[in-house]
Structure formats: structure tokens, C-alpha cells
Design a protein around this motif. Structure first.
Motif, PDB file in Angstrom:
ATOM      1  N   GLY A 120     -87.088  -3.228  48.714  1.00 43.59           N
ATOM      2  CA  GLY A 120     -88.066  -3.047  47.645  1.00 43.59           C
ATOM      3  C   GLY A 120     -89.006  -4.231  47.529  1.00 43.59           C
ATOM      4  N   VAL A 121     -88.470  -5.440  47.616  1.00 48.37           N
ATOM      5  CA  VAL A 121     -89.305  -6.648  47.555  1.00 48.37           C
ATOM      6  C   VAL A 121     -90.267  -6.676  48.742  1.00 48.37           C
ATOM      7  CG1 VAL A 121     -89.270  -9.174  47.761  1.00 48.37           C
ATOM      8  CG2 VAL A 121     -87.692  -8.025  46.201  1.00 48.37           C
ATOM      9  N   LEU A 122     -89.748  -6.396  49.923  1.00 51.93           N
ATOM     10  CA  LEU A 122     -90.581  -6.369  51.126  1.00 51.93           C
ATOM     11  C   LEU A 122     -91.710  -5.342  50.990  1.00 51.93           C
ATOM     12  CD1 LEU A 122     -90.800  -7.521  54.027  1.00 51.93           C
ATOM     13  CD2 LEU A 122     -89.401  -5.586  54.757  1.00 51.93           C
ATOM     14  N   THR A 123     -91.366  -4.166  50.501  1.00 52.28           N
ATOM     15  CA  THR A 123     -92.355  -3.104  50.311  1.00 52.28           C
ATOM     16  C   THR A 123     -93.398  -3.508  49.275  1.00 52.28           C
ATOM     17  OG1 THR A 123     -90.686  -1.461  50.875  1.00 52.28           O
ATOM     18  CG2 THR A 123     -92.619  -0.654  49.747  1.00 52.28           C
ATOM     19  N   TRP A 135     -80.040   7.253  39.416  1.00 45.19           N
ATOM     20  CA  TRP A 135     -81.129   8.215  39.562  1.00 45.19           C
ATOM     21  C   TRP A 135     -81.805   8.050  40.920  1.00 45.19           C
ATOM     22  CZ3 TRP A 135     -86.387   7.376  40.205  1.00 45.19           C
ATOM     23  CH2 TRP A 135     -87.184   8.508  40.112  1.00 45.19           C
ATOM     24  N   LEU A 136     -82.098   6.802  41.298  1.00 48.86           N
ATOM     25  CA  LEU A 136     -82.733   6.529  42.584  1.00 48.86           C
ATOM     26  C   LEU A 136     -81.871   7.028  43.739  1.00 48.86           C
ATOM     27  CD1 LEU A 136     -85.005   5.137  44.243  1.00 48.86           C
ATOM     28  CD2 LEU A 136     -83.594   3.065  44.168  1.00 48.86           C
ATOM     29  N   MET A 137     -80.587   6.802  43.658  1.00 48.94           N
ATOM     30  CA  MET A 137     -79.702   7.254  44.731  1.00 48.94           C
ATOM     31  C   MET A 137     -79.602   8.782  44.775  1.00 48.94           C
ATOM     32  SD  MET A 137     -79.094   4.631  46.413  1.00 48.94           S
ATOM     33  CE  MET A 137     -78.020   5.406  47.603  1.00 48.94           C
ATOM     34  N   ASN A 138     -79.624   9.429  43.618  1.00 46.57           N
ATOM     35  CA  ASN A 138     -79.618  10.890  43.598  1.00 46.57           C
ATOM     36  C   ASN A 138     -80.893  11.452  44.229  1.00 46.57           C
ATOM     37  OD1 ASN A 138     -77.117  10.999  42.368  1.00 46.57           O
ATOM     38  ND2 ASN A 138     -77.965  11.144  40.314  1.00 46.57           N
ATOM     39  N   VAL A 139     -82.033  10.871  43.877  1.00 47.35           N
ATOM     40  CA  VAL A 139     -83.307  11.297  44.469  1.00 47.35           C
ATOM     41  C   VAL A 139     -83.289  11.040  45.977  1.00 47.35           C
ATOM     42  CG1 VAL A 139     -85.785  10.800  44.554  1.00 47.35           C
ATOM     43  CG2 VAL A 139     -84.643  11.063  42.352  1.00 47.35           C
ATOM     44  N   THR A 140     -82.739   9.909  46.381  1.00 45.79           N
ATOM     45  CA  THR A 140     -82.631   9.596  47.806  1.00 45.79           C
ATOM     46  C   THR A 140     -81.802  10.651  48.528  1.00 45.79           C
ATOM     47  OG1 THR A 140     -82.872   7.229  47.401  1.00 45.79           O
ATOM     48  CG2 THR A 140     -81.803   7.865  49.461  1.00 45.79           C
ATOM     49  N   GLY A 141     -80.706  11.075  47.926  1.00 51.74           N
ATOM     50  CA  GLY A 141     -79.867  12.109  48.536  1.00 51.74           C
ATOM     51  C   GLY A 141     -80.574  13.446  48.648  1.00 51.74           C
ATOM     52  N   ILE A 142     -81.286  13.825  47.617  1.00 53.03           N
ATOM     53  CA  ILE A 142     -82.028  15.091  47.645  1.00 53.03           C
ATOM     54  C   ILE A 142     -83.129  15.027  48.703  1.00 53.03           C
ATOM     55  CG2 ILE A 142     -83.613  16.558  46.322  1.00 53.03           C
ATOM     56  CD1 ILE A 142     -81.898  15.716  43.822  1.00 53.03           C
ATOM     57  N   ILE A 162     -87.957   0.464  43.316  1.00 51.14           N
ATOM     58  CA  ILE A 162     -86.728   0.249  44.087  1.00 51.14           C
ATOM     59  C   ILE A 162     -86.106  -1.107  43.735  1.00 51.14           C
ATOM     60  CG2 ILE A 162     -85.831  -0.161  46.416  1.00 51.14           C
ATOM     61  CD1 ILE A 162     -87.865   1.977  47.372  1.00 51.14           C
ATOM     62  N   THR A 163     -86.931  -2.134  43.655  1.00 47.12           N
ATOM     63  CA  THR A 163     -86.432  -3.474  43.316  1.00 47.12           C
ATOM     64  C   THR A 163     -85.799  -3.485  41.928  1.00 47.12           C
ATOM     65  OG1 THR A 163     -88.131  -4.490  44.714  1.00 47.12           O
ATOM     66  CG2 THR A 163     -87.070  -5.899  43.062  1.00 47.12           C
ATOM     67  N   LEU A 164     -86.492  -2.918  40.952  1.00 46.61           N
ATOM     68  CA  LEU A 164     -85.942  -2.879  39.591  1.00 46.61           C
ATOM     69  C   LEU A 164     -84.636  -2.106  39.533  1.00 46.61           C
ATOM     70  CD1 LEU A 164     -89.176  -2.328  37.466  1.00 46.61           C
ATOM     71  CD2 LEU A 164     -87.795  -4.414  37.656  1.00 46.61           C
ATOM     72  N   ALA A 165     -84.593  -0.967  40.219  1.00 45.39           N
ATOM     73  CA  ALA A 165     -83.366  -0.159  40.223  1.00 45.39           C
ATOM     74  C   ALA A 165     -82.216  -0.934  40.859  1.00 45.39           C
ATOM     75  CB  ALA A 165     -83.604   1.154  40.966  1.00 45.39           C
ATOM     76  N   LEU A 225     -81.217  -2.554  49.383  1.00 44.91           N
ATOM     77  CA  LEU A 225     -82.332  -1.813  48.785  1.00 44.91           C
ATOM     78  C   LEU A 225     -83.254  -2.738  47.997  1.00 44.91           C
ATOM     79  CD1 LEU A 225     -80.616   1.487  47.625  1.00 44.91           C
ATOM     80  CD2 LEU A 225     -82.189   1.162  49.525  1.00 44.91           C
ATOM     81  N   GLY A 226     -82.672  -3.691  47.304  1.00 46.35           N
ATOM     82  CA  GLY A 226     -83.487  -4.660  46.575  1.00 46.35           C
ATOM     83  C   GLY A 226     -84.384  -5.454  47.514  1.00 46.35           C
TER      84      GLY A 226
END
Length: 130
Positions: A10-13, A65-72, A52-55, A6-7
Motif C-alpha cells: 500500500g505504501v509503495l502504491t 472488509w479489504l480481505m473479503n473484497v480481495t477474495g471476491i 490498503i495502508t490504512l487497512a 499488504l501495508g
């Protein structure tokens, strides 16, 4: 390992948001050359990449939090894939009605949704020590 992936994503994005849009359009849209992306969309993608990178780097609550949002978000994609077309069309394009979505997009969105839900569940299981 997931955090590293994911990191990197995130960097690529963050670095090449226009290329991310090109890949998205190549997969999801039949007529990308006929559509105009909102001028503020690339900075929005870049900001998402930074979050995403920071998380991924920081871990802890932000990553959880990011993973929970991803799941939802994944559950929405899995169970209501056509909603994605409406949201993405309006979010990405100046004239969402002119977008011709790829005929296989719904199936692809469902698969991505299932992967997101699975990743979120695996991460939650890891965080709970099971």
C-alpha cells in the motif's frame, strides 16, 4: 505477516503509482507505448494504496472488509479471467480497444485470482480462530 506485506504494498502504491502502472504494462500489455493511461488513473491507484495502508495498519473491520473484497475479486479473476481485460482496459486506458494484451495474461490472472482467494480464506480462518 500478511498485513505487513499488504501495508508495504500500500505504501509503495501510494508513493509511486506511475511505477505500478509501468510494471503492470510491462507484464500485461504487448503495446504499452501505443496506449494512453487515463489522467485520473494514477490518483486512483494512489487512493487505493492509502486505503490498503490504512487497512493494514488499523486491522479490525476495515482489514477484514479489504480481505473479503480481495477474495471476491480473486474469485472473479479465477473463474472469469477475460472479464479482467475488459474492466482493466476501460478503467486504465483512454482507448481500451487499442490495447494488445499479453497472450499469457489469462493464465496469470487466474493464478493471481487463486492467490487472492487463498489469502482471503487463510485470513478468514485466522480471524475465526481456526
Amino acid at each position: 505477516m500478511l498485513r505487513r506485506f499488504l501495508g508495504a504494498l500500500g505504501v509503495l502504491t501510494t508513493l509511486v503509482p506511475d511505477r505500478i502502472v509501468d510494471v503492470f504494462e510491462g507484464i500485461a500489455v504487448e503495446n504499452p507505448e501505443e496506449n494512453t493511461v487515463h489522467p485520473w488513473f494514477n490518483p486512483l491507484i494512489r487512493a487505493e494504496g492509502v486505503v490498503i495502508t490504512l487497512a493494514a495498519l488499523r486491522g479490525g473491520r476495515l482489514y477484514a472488509w479489504l480481505m473479503n473484497v480481495t477474495g471476491i475479486f480473486g474469485a472473479v479473476l479465477l473463474f472469469i479471467p477475460r472479464l479482467y481485460e475488459h474492466i482493466a482496459g476501460s478503467l486504465v486506458y483512454e482507448d481500451p480497444e487499442s490495447v494488445e494484451w499479453n497472450e499469457h495474461l489469462t493464465d496469470g490472472v487466474r493464478v493471481i485470482g487463486a492467490v487472492y482467494v487463498l489469502l482471503a480464506l487463510l485470513d478468514r480462518r485466522r480471524r475465526n480462530g481456526r
